[in-house]
Design a protein around this motif. Structure first.
Motif, PDB file in Angstrom:
ATOM      1  N   LEU A 126       0.828  -1.210   0.000  1.00  0.00           N
ATOM      2  CA  LEU A 126       0.000   0.000   0.000  1.00  0.00           C
ATOM      3  C   LEU A 126       0.859   1.256   0.000  1.00  0.00           C
ATOM      4  O   LEU A 126       0.533   2.242  -0.682  1.00  0.00           O
ATOM      5  CB  LEU A 126      -0.951  -0.004   1.203  1.00  0.00           C
ATOM      6  N   GLU A 127       1.949   1.245   0.754  1.00  0.00           N
ATOM      7  CA  GLU A 127       2.855   2.401   0.753  1.00  0.00           C
ATOM      8  C   GLU A 127       3.439   2.615  -0.636  1.00  0.00           C
ATOM      9  O   GLU A 127       3.526   3.737  -1.121  1.00  0.00           O
ATOM     10  CB  GLU A 127       3.972   2.207   1.774  1.00  0.00           C
ATOM     11  N   GLN A 128       3.860   1.519  -1.261  1.00  0.00           N
ATOM     12  CA  GLN A 128       4.439   1.616  -2.603  1.00  0.00           C
ATOM     13  C   GLN A 128       3.392   2.116  -3.605  1.00  0.00           C
ATOM     14  O   GLN A 128       3.677   2.979  -4.437  1.00  0.00           O
ATOM     15  CB  GLN A 128       4.993   0.263  -3.046  1.00  0.00           C
ATOM     16  N   ALA A 129       2.176   1.602  -3.514  1.00  0.00           N
ATOM     17  CA  ALA A 129       1.104   2.055  -4.397  1.00  0.00           C
ATOM     18  C   ALA A 129       0.807   3.528  -4.154  1.00  0.00           C
ATOM     19  O   ALA A 129       0.572   4.289  -5.105  1.00  0.00           O
ATOM     20  CB  ALA A 129      -0.149   1.212  -4.187  1.00  0.00           C
ATOM     21  N   GLY A 130       0.838   3.954  -2.930  1.00  0.00           N
ATOM     22  CA  GLY A 130       0.612   5.359  -2.595  1.00  0.00           C
ATOM     23  C   GLY A 130       1.702   6.247  -3.173  1.00  0.00           C
ATOM     24  O   GLY A 130       1.431   7.332  -3.687  1.00  0.00           O
ATOM     25  N   GLN A 132       3.562   5.576  -5.825  1.00  0.00           N
ATOM     26  CA  GLN A 132       3.408   5.580  -7.280  1.00  0.00           C
ATOM     27  C   GLN A 132       2.279   6.517  -7.696  1.00  0.00           C
ATOM     28  O   GLN A 132       2.401   7.270  -8.660  1.00  0.00           O
ATOM     29  CB  GLN A 132       3.127   4.173  -7.804  1.00  0.00           C
ATOM     30  N   LYS A 133       1.197   6.488  -6.965  1.00  0.00           N
ATOM     31  CA  LYS A 133       0.055   7.343  -7.287  1.00  0.00           C
ATOM     32  C   LYS A 133       0.442   8.803  -7.117  1.00  0.00           C
ATOM     33  O   LYS A 133       0.102   9.646  -7.936  1.00  0.00           O
ATOM     34  CB  LYS A 133      -1.132   6.985  -6.385  1.00  0.00           C
ATOM     35  N   GLN A 137       0.596  11.689 -10.084  1.00  0.00           N
ATOM     36  CA  GLN A 137      -0.155  12.950  -9.988  1.00  0.00           C
ATOM     37  C   GLN A 137       0.773  14.140 -10.171  1.00  0.00           C
ATOM     38  O   GLN A 137       0.415  15.133 -10.774  1.00  0.00           O
ATOM     39  CB  GLN A 137      -0.867  13.047  -8.642  1.00  0.00           C
ATOM     40  N   VAL A 138       1.987  14.021  -9.686  1.00  0.00           N
ATOM     41  CA  VAL A 138       2.941  15.103  -9.816  1.00  0.00           C
ATOM     42  C   VAL A 138       3.295  15.280 -11.292  1.00  0.00           C
ATOM     43  O   VAL A 138       3.397  16.392 -11.799  1.00  0.00           O
ATOM     44  CB  VAL A 138       4.221  14.827  -8.983  1.00  0.00           C
ATOM     45  N   HIS A 139       3.461  14.226 -12.056  1.00  0.00           N
ATOM     46  CA  HIS A 139       3.808  14.302 -13.468  1.00  0.00           C
ATOM     47  C   HIS A 139       2.662  14.859 -14.301  1.00  0.00           C
ATOM     48  O   HIS A 139       2.895  15.442 -15.351  1.00  0.00           O
ATOM     49  CB  HIS A 139       4.198  12.919 -13.995  1.00  0.00           C
TER      50      HIS A 139
END
Length: 144
Positions: A126-130, A132-133, A137-139
């Motif tokens: 979940l931390e890794q998915a967070g 990545q998300k 969003q930043v890009h």
């Protein structure tokens, strides 16, 4: 509270507890393997499900069972040869119970450790998915 023959139910329960102790089949785990030379009214009270002070010499109704307890303790003190054999048997029985308890506790520990590892792995996912998300969003932010 008295039963039909005038004996209180508490004393009946204590008599049953005393018999279990004498038979070497107590309900209370600490009493398994009890050396009968250490038998006391407080141990019988605890085995019966009461507090240590339930059986008292000051209560006339309790005197007969207290006398039995003292007689069994005195008899156990007189026979050192037979009590050592019984002691070994009681200790073996206690060892078997402790081994069973250890196996059960070890199984519970292993289950909890497995659950903790699974939870830890899920938290990492979940931390890794967070992360990545958040980076996606930043890009996507439009430049001004």
């Amino acid at each position: 509270m008295k039963s039909g023959d005038g004996v209180s139910k508490g004393l009946v329960v204590c008599e049953e507890a005393l018999q279990r102790l004498l038979d070497g089949k107590p309900f209370v785990p600490e009493h398994v393997g009890l050396d009968l030379s250490k038998l006391t009214a407080s141990i019988v009270s605890l085995e019966a499900g009461f507090d240590r002070g339930y059986l008292k010499k000051s209560r006339k109704a309790h005197l007969p069972i207290i006398a039995k307890i003292e007689a069994f303790r005195a008899e156990a003190n007189k026979m050192p040869g037979s009590s050592s054999g019984e002691s070994i048997k009681r200790l073996k029985n206690r060892l078997v119970l402790l081994e069973k308890e250890l196996a059960m506790v070890s199984l519970q520990r292993d289950r909890v450790l497995t659950q903790n590892l699974q939870l830890w792995a899920r938290v990492r996912e979940l931390e890794q998915a967070g992360r990545q998300k958040t980076s996606q969003q930043v890009h996507r932010l439009p430049r001004s």
